[in-house]
Design an enzyme around this catalytic site. Structure first.
Site, PDB file in Angstrom:
ATOM      1  N   ASP A  42      -8.335   3.849   1.311  1.00 43.53           N
ATOM      2  CA  ASP A  42      -7.346   4.181   2.331  1.00 43.53           C
ATOM      3  C   ASP A  42      -8.082   4.658   3.584  1.00 43.53           C
ATOM      4  O   ASP A  42      -8.749   5.688   3.551  1.00 43.53           O
ATOM      5  CB  ASP A  42      -6.447   5.290   1.775  1.00 43.53           C
TER       6      ASP A  42
ATOM      7  N   CYS B 285      -1.539   0.717   7.374  1.00 42.16           N
ATOM      8  CA  CYS B 285      -2.987   0.454   7.525  1.00 42.16           C
ATOM      9  C   CYS B 285      -3.443  -0.780   6.744  1.00 42.16           C
ATOM     10  O   CYS B 285      -3.824  -1.790   7.339  1.00 42.16           O
ATOM     11  CB  CYS B 285      -3.806   1.657   7.070  1.00 42.16           C
ATOM     12  N   ARG B 286      -3.420  -0.713   5.399  1.00 39.09           N
ATOM     13  CA  ARG B 286      -4.013  -1.772   4.579  1.00 39.09           C
ATOM     14  C   ARG B 286      -3.111  -2.982   4.382  1.00 39.09           C
ATOM     15  O   ARG B 286      -3.532  -4.127   4.619  1.00 39.09           O
ATOM     16  CB  ARG B 286      -4.432  -1.212   3.206  1.00 39.09           C
ATOM     17  N   SER B 287      -1.875  -2.757   3.902  1.00 43.58           N
ATOM     18  CA  SER B 287      -1.041  -3.935   3.589  1.00 43.58           C
ATOM     19  C   SER B 287      -0.655  -4.755   4.829  1.00 43.58           C
ATOM     20  O   SER B 287      -0.538  -5.989   4.705  1.00 43.58           O
ATOM     21  CB  SER B 287       0.184  -3.553   2.744  1.00 43.58           C
TER      22      SER B 287
ATOM     23  N   CYS C 278       0.871  -1.186   0.000  1.00 41.39           N
ATOM     24  CA  CYS C 278       0.000   0.000   0.000  1.00 41.39           C
ATOM     25  C   CYS C 278       0.904   1.231   0.000  1.00 41.39           C
ATOM     26  O   CYS C 278       2.058   1.144  -0.415  1.00 41.39           O
ATOM     27  CB  CYS C 278      -0.992  -0.031   1.165  1.00 41.39           C
TER      28      CYS C 278
ATOM     29  N   ASN D 266       2.298   1.349   4.370  1.00 44.87           N
ATOM     30  CA  ASN D 266       2.576   0.052   5.027  1.00 44.87           C
ATOM     31  C   ASN D 266       2.243   0.087   6.520  1.00 44.87           C
ATOM     32  O   ASN D 266       2.899  -0.551   7.340  1.00 44.87           O
ATOM     33  CB  ASN D 266       4.028  -0.397   4.786  1.00 44.87           C
TER      34      ASN D 266
HETATM   35  P1  4NP Z   1      -1.810   2.756   4.116  1.00 47.52           P
HETATM   36  O1  4NP Z   1      -2.457   4.088   4.715  1.00 47.52           O
HETATM   37  O2  4NP Z   1      -1.242   3.134   2.769  1.00 47.52           O
HETATM   38  O3  4NP Z   1      -2.962   1.829   4.024  1.00 47.52           O
HETATM   39  O4  4NP Z   1      -0.746   2.326   5.104  1.00 47.52           O
HETATM   40  C1  4NP Z   1      -1.760   5.300   4.815  1.00 47.52           C
HETATM   41  C2  4NP Z   1      -0.915   5.505   5.864  1.00 47.52           C
HETATM   42  C3  4NP Z   1      -0.259   6.706   5.991  1.00 47.52           C
HETATM   43  C4  4NP Z   1      -0.443   7.704   5.061  1.00 47.52           C
HETATM   44  C5  4NP Z   1      -1.298   7.489   3.987  1.00 47.52           C
HETATM   45  C6  4NP Z   1      -1.943   6.287   3.866  1.00 47.52           C
HETATM   46  N1  4NP Z   1       0.207   8.957   5.219  1.00 47.52           N
HETATM   47  O5  4NP Z   1      -0.040   9.858   4.399  1.00 47.52           O
HETATM   48  O6  4NP Z   1       1.012   9.115   6.129  1.00 47.52           O
END
Ligand code: 4NP
Length: 152
Positions: free
Chosen positions: A122, A13-15, A8, A11
């Protein structure tokens, strides 16, 4: 050993959820599952506390995971690279060196014929209910992927 990488943006939340959920459905002697982010914002961090909580509520521990950034050598180390959304897909493909690299990358939700929107939303700026929705979507898709891997 078949090696699967979930990717993602951050790294956190989703992955990490996709990593923990798919790993829970496969035998670790035959399958290695990992995750990474295309961005470096959260390198070295634990998953988001809301991802840890929703996983824990469903009997999966992801608290030991540590965020890392996707790197070109991941194309050599993994057989399947799953992007959580189209933006992650584009970022991964921009690092591909050849058609073999490109051929390993797929949108995670392309494996799930029951959903029409192929992007895992997201949840980072969302609520706990967004994490619950994402957990269920990833779980349903991981069941399909695990079944397919076990049939191969
Ligand atoms: P992820 O979510 O891609 O599912 O881990 C996010 C985590 C952090 C951020 C964006 C999306 N950020 O902008 O910090």
């Amino acid at each position: 050993m078949t090696r699967i990488l979930m990717v993602c943006l951050g790294n956190i939340c989703r992955s990490p959820l996709a990593h923990g959920i798919l790993e829970s459905k496969l035998n670790s002697s035959e399958f290695y599952v990992d995750s990474a982010g295309t961005a470096a914002y959260h390198v070295g961090h634990q998953p988001d506390s809301r991802s840890i909580q929703i996983a824990k509520n469903n009997g999966i521990n992801i608290s030991h995971q540590t965020a890392r950034q996707f790197k070109v050598s991941d194309f050599d180390r993994f057989d399947y690279i799953y992007a959580m959304d189209a933006s992650n897909y584009t970022n991964i493909i921009s690092l591909a060196r050849n058609n073999s690299d490109i051929g390993k990358v797929k949108l995670f939700l392309e494996e799930n014929p029951n959903v029409s929107n192929k992007n895992v939303p997201d949840p980072y700026y969302g609520e706990m209910s967004d994490f619950e929705y994402v957990f269920d979507l990833i779980k349903d898709t991981s069941i399909i992927i695990a079944k397919r891997l076990l049939e191969d």
